[in-house]
Design a protein around this motif. Structure first.
Motif, PDB file in Angstrom:
ATOM      1  N   GLU A 192      36.784   6.308 -21.566  1.00 34.63           N
ATOM      2  CA  GLU A 192      36.292   4.954 -21.818  1.00 34.63           C
ATOM      3  C   GLU A 192      34.775   5.000 -21.891  1.00 34.63           C
ATOM      4  O   GLU A 192      34.116   5.461 -20.958  1.00 34.63           O
ATOM      5  CB  GLU A 192      36.720   3.965 -20.720  1.00 34.63           C
ATOM      6  CG  GLU A 192      36.293   2.549 -21.118  1.00 34.63           C
ATOM      7  CD  GLU A 192      36.420   1.516 -20.013  1.00 34.63           C
ATOM      8  OE1 GLU A 192      36.715   1.887 -18.864  1.00 34.63           O
ATOM      9  OE2 GLU A 192      36.176   0.335 -20.314  1.00 34.63           O
ATOM     10  N   CYS A 209      31.927   1.657 -19.584  1.00 35.58           N
ATOM     11  CA  CYS A 209      32.985   1.113 -18.710  1.00 35.58           C
ATOM     12  C   CYS A 209      32.530  -0.096 -17.910  1.00 35.58           C
ATOM     13  O   CYS A 209      33.374  -0.820 -17.356  1.00 35.58           O
ATOM     14  CB  CYS A 209      33.496   2.185 -17.765  1.00 35.58           C
ATOM     15  SG  CYS A 209      32.225   2.799 -16.631  1.00 35.58           S
ATOM     16  N   GLY A 246      34.206  -1.322 -14.483  1.00 33.12           N
ATOM     17  CA  GLY A 246      35.430  -0.543 -14.296  1.00 33.12           C
ATOM     18  C   GLY A 246      36.736  -1.311 -14.386  1.00 33.12           C
ATOM     19  O   GLY A 246      37.804  -0.747 -14.143  1.00 33.12           O
ATOM     20  N   GLY A 305      38.098  -2.547 -17.128  1.00 36.81           N
ATOM     21  CA  GLY A 305      38.829  -1.994 -18.278  1.00 36.81           C
ATOM     22  C   GLY A 305      39.487  -0.668 -17.929  1.00 36.81           C
ATOM     23  O   GLY A 305      40.621  -0.396 -18.349  1.00 36.81           O
ATOM     24  N   THR A 306      38.796   0.147 -17.143  1.00 42.10           N
ATOM     25  CA  THR A 306      39.352   1.442 -16.721  1.00 42.10           C
ATOM     26  C   THR A 306      40.661   1.215 -15.958  1.00 42.10           C
ATOM     27  O   THR A 306      41.658   1.923 -16.173  1.00 42.10           O
ATOM     28  CB  THR A 306      38.348   2.172 -15.804  1.00 42.10           C
ATOM     29  OG1 THR A 306      37.024   1.969 -16.286  1.00 42.10           O
ATOM     30  CG2 THR A 306      38.662   3.650 -15.722  1.00 42.10           C
ATOM     31  N   VAL A 351      41.445   9.049 -16.586  1.00 41.77           N
ATOM     32  CA  VAL A 351      40.389   8.424 -17.395  1.00 41.77           C
ATOM     33  C   VAL A 351      39.029   8.974 -16.974  1.00 41.77           C
ATOM     34  O   VAL A 351      38.692   8.962 -15.789  1.00 41.77           O
ATOM     35  CB  VAL A 351      40.374   6.888 -17.244  1.00 41.77           C
ATOM     36  CG1 VAL A 351      39.296   6.271 -18.144  1.00 41.77           C
ATOM     37  CG2 VAL A 351      41.732   6.275 -17.575  1.00 41.77           C
ATOM     38  N   ALA A 362      35.156   7.985 -17.525  1.00 38.88           N
ATOM     39  CA  ALA A 362      34.471   6.756 -17.946  1.00 38.88           C
ATOM     40  C   ALA A 362      32.971   6.943 -17.783  1.00 38.88           C
ATOM     41  O   ALA A 362      32.509   7.533 -16.793  1.00 38.88           O
ATOM     42  CB  ALA A 362      34.961   5.575 -17.124  1.00 38.88           C
ATOM     43  N   ASP A 404      28.929   5.102 -18.432  1.00 42.11           N
ATOM     44  CA  ASP A 404      28.116   3.919 -18.717  1.00 42.11           C
ATOM     45  C   ASP A 404      26.647   4.302 -18.565  1.00 42.11           C
ATOM     46  O   ASP A 404      26.289   5.105 -17.701  1.00 42.11           O
ATOM     47  CB  ASP A 404      28.471   2.758 -17.769  1.00 42.11           C
ATOM     48  CG  ASP A 404      27.973   1.424 -18.307  1.00 42.11           C
ATOM     49  OD1 ASP A 404      28.803   0.654 -18.822  1.00 42.11           O
ATOM     50  OD2 ASP A 404      26.746   1.159 -18.229  1.00 42.11           O
ATOM     51  N   ALA A 421      31.850   0.477 -10.640  1.00 44.92           N
ATOM     52  CA  ALA A 421      33.132   1.015 -11.103  1.00 44.92           C
ATOM     53  C   ALA A 421      33.698   1.989 -10.071  1.00 44.92           C
ATOM     54  O   ALA A 421      34.908   1.993  -9.806  1.00 44.92           O
ATOM     55  CB  ALA A 421      32.938   1.703 -12.453  1.00 44.92           C
ATOM     56  N   VAL A 474      40.406   9.353 -11.916  1.00 46.88           N
ATOM     57  CA  VAL A 474      39.238   8.761 -12.587  1.00 46.88           C
ATOM     58  C   VAL A 474      38.002   9.623 -12.321  1.00 46.88           C
ATOM     59  O   VAL A 474      37.760  10.017 -11.185  1.00 46.88           O
ATOM     60  CB  VAL A 474      38.974   7.335 -12.080  1.00 46.88           C
ATOM     61  CG1 VAL A 474      37.698   6.761 -12.693  1.00 46.88           C
ATOM     62  CG2 VAL A 474      40.151   6.424 -12.396  1.00 46.88           C
ATOM     63  N   LEU A 488      33.861   9.422 -13.155  1.00 47.66           N
ATOM     64  CA  LEU A 488      32.820   8.506 -13.635  1.00 47.66           C
ATOM     65  C   LEU A 488      31.493   9.228 -13.789  1.00 47.66           C
ATOM     66  O   LEU A 488      31.187  10.131 -13.002  1.00 47.66           O
ATOM     67  CB  LEU A 488      32.645   7.362 -12.638  1.00 47.66           C
ATOM     68  CG  LEU A 488      33.794   6.349 -12.599  1.00 47.66           C
ATOM     69  CD1 LEU A 488      33.846   5.646 -11.260  1.00 47.66           C
ATOM     70  CD2 LEU A 488      33.646   5.336 -13.725  1.00 47.66           C
ATOM     71  N   ASP A 531      36.824   1.468 -26.269  1.00 48.93           N
ATOM     72  CA  ASP A 531      35.520   0.792 -26.372  1.00 48.93           C
ATOM     73  C   ASP A 531      35.770  -0.692 -26.126  1.00 48.93           C
ATOM     74  O   ASP A 531      36.229  -1.405 -27.012  1.00 48.93           O
ATOM     75  CB  ASP A 531      34.951   1.058 -27.773  1.00 48.93           C
ATOM     76  CG  ASP A 531      34.116  -0.086 -28.336  1.00 48.93           C
ATOM     77  OD1 ASP A 531      33.461  -0.790 -27.551  1.00 48.93           O
ATOM     78  OD2 ASP A 531      34.114  -0.258 -29.572  1.00 48.93           O
TER      79      ASP A 531
END
Ligand SMILES: C[S@@+](CC[C@H](N)C(=O)[O-])C[C@H]1O[C@@H](n2cnc3c(N)ncnc32)[C@H](O)[C@@H]1O
Length: 211
Positions: free
Chosen positions: A43, A46, A49, A51-52, A64, A66, A68, A77, A88, A90, A114
Motif C-alpha cells: 500500500e 498508507c 493505516g 486502508g491497510t 501488507v 505499507a 508513507d 499506522a 504488516v 511499515l 493507492d
C-alpha cells in the motif's frame, strides 16, 4: 508532498474512515474482486493505516508492506496495526523510490493499493512507473484518486496543498497506466462530475510468465 494541518485532520477523522470502509472498499471490491489466498500486497501512502487494515480484513491480503512520506503517519499506522504482528511491515519513504523505502524488488507484489495518494505526488508518472515495476505479471493495482477537477475547486484550493503542475483527470490517469503497460479496460469509474476516480489495472502475463 506532505499534507497541511487541515487535510491531516480530515484524513485522521472518523468520516474519512467511514468513506473508505462503506464506499471505496465495496466499489474497489466490485471492480477488482478479492485477493487470492496468500497475497503479498503493497500500500502506497498508507496514512494512518486504516486502508491497510481493510486490505487485510476485507480484501483478504496475507501480508501488507505499507509506506508513507510522513513519519508521523507511519507512527499512527504502526499503533493501529500492531495486532497484525509481522503480517504488516511499515516504512517512511517515497512512492517514487520503493527500493529506498522498502527494498521493493521488481515484480515482488501480487497487488498494490493507492487510497488517495498519487495526486499528492509531483512526479505522479514516476509513481505509476514504480508501481508497475513492483507488480508481478498477473498482479493487480487498485486505485482511488482525487482528480484535477476536484483540486481546482475553491474548497480544495483554499483548504489543502497539492502540486500545481501536471495534474491528471480520470482519463489522463488511466491513459498513463495503459502507457506503463497496465491494462484497465472498462474497470474504472469517475464520480461527482469527474472529481473522483476509482478503478483497477492488471499487469498482463506474457508468454514467458509461469501461471
Ligand atoms: C490524502 S492522504 C491519504 C491517506 C490514506 N491512504 C487514506 O486514504 O486515508 C495522502 C497520503 O499520502 C502521503 N504521501 C504524499 N506524498 C507521498 C509520497 N511521495 N510517497 C508516499 N506517500 C506520500 C501523505 O503523507 C498522506 O499520508
Amino acid at each position: 508532498m506532505l499534507m497541511n494541518r487541515f487535510e491531516t485532520a480530515v484524513v485522521n477523522s472518523p468520516p474519512r474512515r467511514a468513506l473508505q470502509r462503506f464506499y471505496e472498499t465495496p466499489t474497489l471490491l466490485r471492480l477488482g474482486g478479492m485477493l487470492a489466498p496468500g497475497a503479498r500486497v503493497l500500500e502506497v501512502g498508507c496514512g494512518p493505516g486504516y486502508g491497510t487494515e481493510l486490505i487485510l480484513t476485507r480484501f483478504g491480503a496475507d501480508r501488507v508492506d505499507a509506506i508513507d512520506l510522513d513519519p508521523a503517519m507511519v507512527d499512527r499506522a504502526r499503533r493501529r496495526l500492531a495486532r497484525f504482528g509481522d503480517r504488516v511491515r511499515l516504512a517512511a519513504g517515497d512512492v517514487t523510490d520503493l527500493q529506498a523505502g522498502l527494498d521493493a524488488a521488481d515484480a515482488g507484489y501480487d497487488a498494490v493499493f493507492d487510497f488517495a495518494i498519487i495526486h499528492h505526488v509531483e512526479d505522479w508518472r514516476d509513481a505509476l512507473a514504480e508501481i508497475a515495476r513492483v507488480l508481478r505479471p498477473g498482479g493487480r493495482f487498485y486505485f482511488d484518486q482525487v482528480t484535477a477537477l476536484a483540486l481546482a475547486t475553491r474548497s480544495y484550493r483554499w483548504l489543502t496543498d497539492h502540486p500545481t503542475h501536471d495534474r491528471f483527470t480520470g482519463e489522463g490517469f488511466v491513459a498513463e497506466l495503459e502507457r506503463q503497460g497496465l491494462q484497465v479496460g472498462t474497470r474504472w469509474a469517475t464520480r461527482i462530475r469527474g472529481h473522483y476516480l476509482l478503478g483497477v489495472a492488471d499487469r498482463p502475463l506474457t508468454n514467458g510468465d509461469a501461471r
